[in-house]
Design a protein around this motif. Structure first.
Motif, PDB file in Angstrom:
ATOM      1  N   PRO A  10       0.826  -1.205   0.000  1.00  0.00           N
ATOM      2  CA  PRO A  10       0.000   0.000   0.000  1.00  0.00           C
ATOM      3  C   PRO A  10       0.861   1.257   0.000  1.00  0.00           C
ATOM      4  CG  PRO A  10      -0.636  -1.528   1.769  1.00  0.00           C
ATOM      5  CD  PRO A  10       0.683  -1.991   1.229  1.00  0.00           C
ATOM      6  N   GLU A  11       0.196   2.397  -0.154  1.00  0.00           N
ATOM      7  CA  GLU A  11       0.911   3.665  -0.146  1.00  0.00           C
ATOM      8  C   GLU A  11       1.647   3.857   1.188  1.00  0.00           C
ATOM      9  OE1 GLU A  11       1.092   5.271  -2.842  1.00  0.00           O
ATOM     10  OE2 GLU A  11      -0.542   4.295  -3.917  1.00  0.00           O
ATOM     11  N   GLY A  12       2.860   4.410   1.102  1.00  0.00           N
ATOM     12  CA  GLY A  12       3.612   4.722   2.312  1.00  0.00           C
ATOM     13  C   GLY A  12       4.296   3.546   2.965  1.00  0.00           C
ATOM     14  N   CYS A  13       4.380   2.405   2.256  1.00  0.00           N
ATOM     15  CA  CYS A  13       4.972   1.218   2.877  1.00  0.00           C
ATOM     16  C   CYS A  13       6.500   1.215   2.801  1.00  0.00           C
ATOM     17  CB  CYS A  13       4.408  -0.055   2.258  1.00  0.00           C
ATOM     18  SG  CYS A  13       4.887  -0.315   0.540  1.00  0.00           S
ATOM     19  N   GLY A  14       7.079   2.106   2.016  1.00  0.00           N
ATOM     20  CA  GLY A  14       8.533   2.200   1.958  1.00  0.00           C
ATOM     21  C   GLY A  14       9.187   1.415   0.846  1.00  0.00           C
ATOM     22  N   LYS A  15       8.456   1.150  -0.229  1.00  0.00           N
ATOM     23  CA  LYS A  15       9.012   0.363  -1.340  1.00  0.00           C
ATOM     24  C   LYS A  15      10.272   0.987  -1.928  1.00  0.00           C
ATOM     25  CE  LYS A  15       5.435   0.835  -3.753  1.00  0.00           C
ATOM     26  NZ  LYS A  15       4.801   1.669  -2.700  1.00  0.00           N
ATOM     27  N   THR A  16      10.225   2.273  -2.200  1.00  0.00           N
ATOM     28  CA  THR A  16      11.362   2.938  -2.846  1.00  0.00           C
ATOM     29  C   THR A  16      12.602   2.876  -1.978  1.00  0.00           C
ATOM     30  OG1 THR A  16       9.836   4.431  -3.994  1.00  0.00           O
ATOM     31  CG2 THR A  16      12.151   5.098  -3.868  1.00  0.00           C
ATOM     32  N   THR A  17      12.435   3.143  -0.693  1.00  0.00           N
ATOM     33  CA  THR A  17      13.565   3.094   0.241  1.00  0.00           C
ATOM     34  C   THR A  17      14.160   1.699   0.312  1.00  0.00           C
ATOM     35  OG1 THR A  17      12.657   4.885   1.586  1.00  0.00           O
ATOM     36  CG2 THR A  17      14.249   3.416   2.647  1.00  0.00           C
ATOM     37  N   GLN A  18      13.313   0.688   0.474  1.00  0.00           N
ATOM     38  CA  GLN A  18      13.798  -0.677   0.608  1.00  0.00           C
ATOM     39  C   GLN A  18      14.410  -1.188  -0.695  1.00  0.00           C
ATOM     40  OE1 GLN A  18      14.144  -2.337   3.402  1.00  0.00           O
ATOM     41  NE2 GLN A  18      13.216  -0.679   4.594  1.00  0.00           N
ATOM     42  N   ASP A 129      10.685 -13.675  -9.509  1.00  0.00           N
ATOM     43  CA  ASP A 129      11.174 -14.825  -8.754  1.00  0.00           C
ATOM     44  C   ASP A 129      10.764 -14.716  -7.289  1.00  0.00           C
ATOM     45  OD1 ASP A 129      12.872 -16.333 -10.739  1.00  0.00           O
ATOM     46  OD2 ASP A 129      13.780 -14.349 -10.905  1.00  0.00           O
ATOM     47  N   ILE A 130      10.682 -13.495  -6.788  1.00  0.00           N
ATOM     48  CA  ILE A 130      10.216 -13.253  -5.422  1.00  0.00           C
ATOM     49  C   ILE A 130       9.577 -11.863  -5.375  1.00  0.00           C
ATOM     50  CG2 ILE A 130      12.454 -12.347  -4.674  1.00  0.00           C
ATOM     51  CD1 ILE A 130      11.874 -13.466  -1.879  1.00  0.00           C
ATOM     52  N   THR A 131       8.523 -11.760  -4.588  1.00  0.00           N
ATOM     53  CA  THR A 131       7.854 -10.480  -4.353  1.00  0.00           C
ATOM     54  C   THR A 131       7.840 -10.209  -2.864  1.00  0.00           C
ATOM     55  OG1 THR A 131       6.453 -10.672  -6.316  1.00  0.00           O
ATOM     56  CG2 THR A 131       5.685  -9.213  -4.562  1.00  0.00           C
ATOM     57  N   LEU A 132       8.346  -9.057  -2.469  1.00  0.00           N
ATOM     58  CA  LEU A 132       8.294  -8.632  -1.074  1.00  0.00           C
ATOM     59  C   LEU A 132       7.076  -7.741  -0.903  1.00  0.00           C
ATOM     60  CD1 LEU A 132      10.782  -9.841   0.239  1.00  0.00           C
ATOM     61  CD2 LEU A 132      11.489  -8.876  -1.949  1.00  0.00           C
ATOM     62  N   LEU A 133       6.100  -8.204  -0.150  1.00  0.00           N
ATOM     63  CA  LEU A 133       4.903  -7.419   0.124  1.00  0.00           C
ATOM     64  C   LEU A 133       5.086  -6.682   1.439  1.00  0.00           C
ATOM     65  CD1 LEU A 133       2.058  -6.420  -0.302  1.00  0.00           C
ATOM     66  CD2 LEU A 133       1.196  -8.627   0.519  1.00  0.00           C
ATOM     67  N   LYS A 187      15.471  -0.130   9.358  1.00  0.00           N
ATOM     68  CA  LYS A 187      16.465  -1.184   9.517  1.00  0.00           C
ATOM     69  C   LYS A 187      15.822  -2.542   9.749  1.00  0.00           C
ATOM     70  CE  LYS A 187      20.335   1.642  11.167  1.00  0.00           C
ATOM     71  NZ  LYS A 187      21.281   1.881  12.290  1.00  0.00           N
ATOM     72  N   ALA A 188      14.765  -2.573  10.549  1.00  0.00           N
ATOM     73  CA  ALA A 188      14.092  -3.845  10.825  1.00  0.00           C
ATOM     74  C   ALA A 188      13.433  -4.399   9.564  1.00  0.00           C
ATOM     75  CB  ALA A 188      13.059  -3.654  11.930  1.00  0.00           C
ATOM     76  N   VAL A 189      12.804  -3.524   8.817  1.00  0.00           N
ATOM     77  CA  VAL A 189      12.170  -3.954   7.563  1.00  0.00           C
ATOM     78  C   VAL A 189      13.238  -4.462   6.595  1.00  0.00           C
ATOM     79  CG1 VAL A 189      10.816  -3.214   5.569  1.00  0.00           C
ATOM     80  CG2 VAL A 189      10.245  -2.367   7.851  1.00  0.00           C
ATOM     81  N   TYR A 190      14.323  -3.713   6.479  1.00  0.00           N
ATOM     82  CA  TYR A 190      15.403  -4.102   5.561  1.00  0.00           C
ATOM     83  C   TYR A 190      15.986  -5.462   5.932  1.00  0.00           C
ATOM     84  CZ  TYR A 190      20.094  -4.392   3.661  1.00  0.00           C
ATOM     85  OH  TYR A 190      21.231  -4.837   3.052  1.00  0.00           O
ATOM     86  N   ALA A 191      16.140  -5.740   7.216  1.00  0.00           N
ATOM     87  CA  ALA A 191      16.692  -7.029   7.641  1.00  0.00           C
ATOM     88  C   ALA A 191      15.833  -8.177   7.137  1.00  0.00           C
ATOM     89  CB  ALA A 191      16.810  -7.073   9.164  1.00  0.00           C
ATOM     90  N   ASP A 192      14.512  -8.028   7.226  1.00  0.00           N
ATOM     91  CA  ASP A 192      13.611  -9.075   6.747  1.00  0.00           C
ATOM     92  C   ASP A 192      13.637  -9.180   5.231  1.00  0.00           C
ATOM     93  OD1 ASP A 192      12.935  -9.666   9.321  1.00  0.00           O
ATOM     94  OD2 ASP A 192      10.876  -8.936   9.206  1.00  0.00           O
ATOM     95  N   VAL A 193      13.682  -8.037   4.559  1.00  0.00           N
ATOM     96  CA  VAL A 193      13.744  -8.020   3.093  1.00  0.00           C
ATOM     97  C   VAL A 193      14.999  -8.741   2.622  1.00  0.00           C
ATOM     98  CG1 VAL A 193      14.115  -6.514   1.087  1.00  0.00           C
ATOM     99  CG2 VAL A 193      12.315  -5.982   2.741  1.00  0.00           C
ATOM    100  N   MET A 194      16.128  -8.385   3.193  1.00  0.00           N
ATOM    101  CA  MET A 194      17.399  -8.977   2.773  1.00  0.00           C
ATOM    102  C   MET A 194      17.436 -10.470   3.063  1.00  0.00           C
ATOM    103  SD  MET A 194      20.089  -7.993   1.234  1.00  0.00           S
ATOM    104  CE  MET A 194      21.732  -8.624   0.855  1.00  0.00           C
TER     105      MET A 194
END
Length: 202
Positions: A10-18, A129-133, A187-194
């Motif tokens: 959704p809007e404001g979830c931080g896609k661009t940053t991540q 191959d993978i989608t991060l929601l 940082k917490a979101v990025y850790a899960d994404v990575m």
């Protein structure tokens, strides 16, 4: 062959940053990375983006809206994504086919099966191959926004349907879509994404 990663939410979830953090990390590992976005990523697609996002409210009817997104995607896929994948790059794209299902399907009420068929046509059946929601409550996400575009200015009920659409798609495709709680700090979101990406890319 390359590896195709999309970030949705959704809007404001931080896609661009991540997406940028992920691209930087993968490049630091020595991988070839192409960072891009939708709508956009190609000059023609960027022109379509301006129509979709910078126009006045109610300037684009729902069915025209979905065709514009699909036209931008067809151009983007052919000119940017596929060539990068063919060169062995990791392609990281903020938004892709799931956004059209969530926004124009669940949000605007257009037929989901029609959109799935048109998505497949626009991409030549290319799937990530993978989608991060990156999931976040709608009011929290909208509160993060500053300069609102035409899509962001739609009613909160619309955005609630969009979020539920993303969640529904995640339930349908758990092997591809990884849920990430985007309400936490960067940082917490990025850790899960990575972690999710590295598990899949290996």
């Amino acid at each position: 062959m390359g590896f195709f990663i999309t970030l949705e939410g959704p809007e404001g979830c931080g896609k661009t940053t991540q997406a940028k953090l992920l691209a930087d990390a993968l490049e630091a590992q020595g991988r070839k990375v192409k960072l891009t976005r939708e709508p956009g990523g190609d000059p023609v697609s960027e022109d379509i983006r301006a129509i979709l996002l910078n126009g006045p409210d109610h300037s684009v009817v729902d069915r025209a809206e979905v065709f514009l997104y699909l036209a931008a995607r067809a151009q983007h896929t052919e000119r940017v994504i596929r060539p990068a994948l063919d060169e062995g790059a990791v392609v990281i794209c903020a938004r892709f086919t799931d956004s059209t299902l969530a926004y124009q399907g669940y949000g605007s009420g257009l037929d989901l099966d029609d959109i799935r068929t048109m998505n497949a046509f626009a991409t030549g059946h290319l799937a990530p191959d993978i989608t991060l929601l990156l999931d976040i409550d709608v009011p929290i996400g909208l509160a993060r926004q500053k300069d609102w575009n035409r899509m962001e200015r739609k009613a909160i009920e619309y955005h609630e349907r969009v979020r539920q659409g993303f969640l529904s798609e995640a339930g349908l495709y758990p092997e591809r879509i990884v849920m990430v709680d985007a309400s936490r700090d960067i940082k917490a979101v990025y850790a899960d994404v990575m972690a999710a990406v590295m598990e899949k890319i290996r």
